[in-house]
Enzyme design. Structure first.
Site, PDB file in Angstrom:
ATOM      1  N   ARG A 274       0.852  -1.205   0.000  1.00 39.08           N
ATOM      2  CA  ARG A 274       0.000   0.000   0.000  1.00 39.08           C
ATOM      3  C   ARG A 274       0.881   1.247   0.000  1.00 39.08           C
ATOM      4  O   ARG A 274       0.625   2.217  -0.727  1.00 39.08           O
ATOM      5  CB  ARG A 274      -0.940  -0.014   1.213  1.00 39.08           C
TER       6      ARG A 274
ATOM      7  N   PHE B 285     -10.362  -5.454  -6.186  1.00 39.34           N
ATOM      8  CA  PHE B 285     -10.386  -6.263  -4.958  1.00 39.34           C
ATOM      9  C   PHE B 285      -9.978  -5.366  -3.790  1.00 39.34           C
ATOM     10  O   PHE B 285      -9.046  -5.648  -3.048  1.00 39.34           O
ATOM     11  CB  PHE B 285      -9.453  -7.476  -5.077  1.00 39.34           C
TER      12      PHE B 285
ATOM     13  N   ASP C 199     -15.052  -3.906  -5.421  1.00 38.08           N
ATOM     14  CA  ASP C 199     -15.113  -5.131  -4.622  1.00 38.08           C
ATOM     15  C   ASP C 199     -16.537  -5.669  -4.683  1.00 38.08           C
ATOM     16  O   ASP C 199     -17.471  -4.943  -5.008  1.00 38.08           O
ATOM     17  CB  ASP C 199     -14.727  -4.841  -3.163  1.00 38.08           C
TER      18      ASP C 199
ATOM     19  N   ASP D 197      -5.308  -7.097  -6.585  1.00 37.07           N
ATOM     20  CA  ASP D 197      -4.952  -7.864  -5.375  1.00 37.07           C
ATOM     21  C   ASP D 197      -6.020  -8.918  -5.101  1.00 37.07           C
ATOM     22  O   ASP D 197      -6.771  -8.830  -4.118  1.00 37.07           O
ATOM     23  CB  ASP D 197      -4.808  -6.892  -4.186  1.00 37.07           C
TER      24      ASP D 197
ATOM     25  N   CYS E 198      -1.356 -14.024  -3.749  1.00 38.81           N
ATOM     26  CA  CYS E 198      -1.152 -14.484  -2.366  1.00 38.81           C
ATOM     27  C   CYS E 198      -1.264 -16.007  -2.298  1.00 38.81           C
ATOM     28  O   CYS E 198      -1.407 -16.573  -1.224  1.00 38.81           O
ATOM     29  CB  CYS E 198      -2.137 -13.809  -1.425  1.00 38.81           C
TER      30      CYS E 198
END
Ligand code: SAH
Length: 396
Positions: free
Chosen positions: A212, A228, A250, A300, A340
Site C-alpha cells: 500500500r 479487490f 469489490d 490484489d 497471495c
C-alpha cells in the site's frame, strides 16, 4: 510418560533442517495413546530424540514441532517465551504511533505452528488452526494477557483448514469483551477501520502494508483503479500520495461501506473516490469494451490456488485477469499485481504476468518487486512462509 511417535527410516531429514512438520507417511509407530493436540516426542527410527511437537491424528500433517530442544518443556512459560520473542522482533520494526496493526505471531514462521496473533491497536485477535494450537489455548491466552496488559482478546478460529485437524470453528471474546469488534488502527499514519468480528480473516490484510505504501509512492497525479479493494486502503494510500481519483471495486457491500468511512476518517475529499460494487472479472472486461483507461491499476485478488491440483487453473486465472488489466492501463501507466497463493512461486508468477503481456500485446517492464510486510517474516527453515508476491509493472 510422554507419548512418542517413531519415524520411518530416513524420515527425520526435513526435521533436522528444522522444518516443523511430520507427515503421516513418515510415521512408523505411535507409542502410548496421545489425544488430538497432545504433546509427543518425535523420535528417529533408531529411537533418538528429534523434536517435541503436537500430535494431530486427523491431519495429513500428523505432528507439528514446538521445539527441537529435548530439555524444553511445552508449558505456560514456553508460550510466554515464544510469543515474547516474536513481539520483540516486531517492536524493533515499528513505530507504534504510526503503525499499530501488527502481526505479532506468524505461526510456523515464528516457531508456533498453527498460531496466528494479530494486534489491532489495543485488541488482539488469535487464530488457532492446528490441534496443538487448540490444545494450548489456555497458555497462549495467559501469555497474551501478561504481555499486553489490559488489551482485549478475540478469537477468530473460523477457517476451513481447522476441519483438516478435526476441529470445529470457534469465535468469541476470550478476554475483556467489547460491545463491538470495530477498532481504528494506524498504518503508516493513516487511520483504518478494522472489524475483528465481521471482517475478513482476523479483520484486515496486514500483509499488504508495504505494498500500500508503494502504491502511495507511485500514485501522484494518477487515476487509479483499485481492484479487490476490500476496505479501500490501497486507495487511501494512493490518494494520500497524490492520486487524482481512485475507483475501489469489490463484491462486498460491507467492505465498500467501510472504504467510504475510511475516506471520511482520514479527511480525504470524497469526490476523489468512487465505490463500485462489481465482480472485478466482469468489470475489467466492461471497462475494456467501453475503452475506459486508468493511469494505474491495482490487482490484489483472493487466493486462486488452495492446493497443487489447482495451480494450473490458478495460472490461467492470473494470466486472464492480468491481460485484461493491462489492456485498460494507459500506455506508460502502471500495473501493481499480486498473488497471495503460496503455491505460486515468484518466478512462476512473473512468467504468468509476462505471458499476459504477450497476449495483451503490450510491453511490460518489471520495475519493483513487492512482498509481504516485515511482520510476516520468512523463516529460513520454512520457505512456504513466503506466500505474497507483487510486481510493479510499467505497461507500454
Ligand atoms: N486489497 C485488499 C485485500 C483484498 S482481499 C487490501 O489491501 O486490504 C480480496 C478482496 O476481493 C475481498 O475484499 C473480496 O471481497 C474481494 N473479491 C473476491 N472475489 C471478487 C470478485 N470476483 N470481484 C470483486 N471482488 C472480489
Amino acid at each position: 510418560m510422554t507419548a512418542s511417535i517413531i519415524l520411518q527410516n530416513d524420515r527425520d531429514k526435513s526435521l533436522k533442517r528444522r522444518h516443523p512438520w511430520v507427515f503421516s507417511q513418515a510415521v512408523k509407530q505411535v507409542h502410548g495413546t496421545p489425544n488430538s493436540g497432545d504433546t509427543v516426542d518425535i523420535l528417529s527410527a533408531d529411537g533418538k530424540f528429534v523434536a517435541r511437537g503436537a500430535y494431530s491424528p486427523n491431519s495429513q500433517i500428523r505432528a507439528r514441532v514446538w521445539t527441537f530442544d529435548q530439555n524444553e518443556q511445552i508449558d505456560a512459560e514456553f508460550f510466554l517465551r515464544r510469543i515474547a520473542q516474536a513481539w520483540a522482533v516486531r517492536q524493533q520494526l515499528f513505530d507504534l504511533s504510526q503503525t499499530n496493526g501488527i502481526r505479532v505471531v506468524a505461526a510456523e514462521s515464528d516457531s508456533l505452528p498453527g498460531v496466528t496473533i494479530d494486534l489491532y491497536a489495543d485488541v488482539l485477535v488469535c487464530q488457532l488452526l492446528s490441534a496443538g494450537a487448540e490444545r494450548q489455548r489456555k497458555h497462549i491466552v495467559a501469555a497474551l494477557k501478561q504481555l499486553f496488559d489490559g488489551y482485549s482478546i478475540y478469537e477468530r478460529s473460523d477457517v476451513d483448514v481447522r476441519k483438516k485437524e478435526g476441529l470445529e470453528p470457534r469465535t468469541g471474546w476470550l478476554h475483556l469483551p467489547r460491545d463491538s469488534g470495530e477498532v481504528t488502527i494506524k498504518e503508516n499514519g493513516l487511520n483504518i477501520l478494522v472489524d475483528v468480528v465481521n471482517g475478513h480473516k482476523t479483520g484486515f490484510y496486514l500483509d499488504q502494508r508495504d505494498s500500500r505504501a508503494a502504491a502511495g509512492r507511485y500514485a501522484k497525479g494518477k487515476t487509479v483503479l483499485n481492484c479487490f479493494s476490500y476496505t479501500g486502503t490501497f486507495g487511501l494510500a494512493a490518494l494520500t500520495g497524490g492520486a487524482t481519483h481512485v475507483t475501489n471495486a469489490d463484491l462486498s457491500d460491507l467492505a465498500l461501506a467501510t472504504a467510504q468511512r475510511n475516506m471520511e476518517l482520514n479527511q480525504l475529499d470524497l469526490s476523489k473516490a468512487t465505490m463500485t460494487k462489481a465482480d472485478v472479472f466482469k468489470l475489467l472486461r466492461q471497462y475494456k469494451d467501453e475503452g475506459k483507461q486508468f493511469d494505474m491499476v491495482i490487482l490484489d485478488p483472493p487466493k486462486f490456488a488452495e492446493n497443487k491440483s489447482q495451480l494450473v487453473g490458478a495460472c490461467r486465472g492470473y494470466k486472464d485477469i492480468n491481460r485484461v488489466a493491462m489492456q485498460i492501463v494507459k500506455p506508460g501507466g502502471l500495473l501493481l499485481t499480486f498473488s497471495c497463493s503460496g503455491l505460486m512461486e515468484e518466478s512462476l508468477f512473473q512468467k504468468v504476468v509476462a505471458d499476459a503481456a504477450l497476449d495483451a500485446n503490450r510491453g511490460c517492464l518489471f520495475i519493483e518487486r513487492l512482498s509481504q510486510a516485515k511482520d510476516h517474516p520468512i523463516a529460513s527453515f520454512y520457505p512456504e512462509g513466503h506466500y505474497l508476491k507483487g510486481l510493479v509493472c510499467i505497461i507500454q
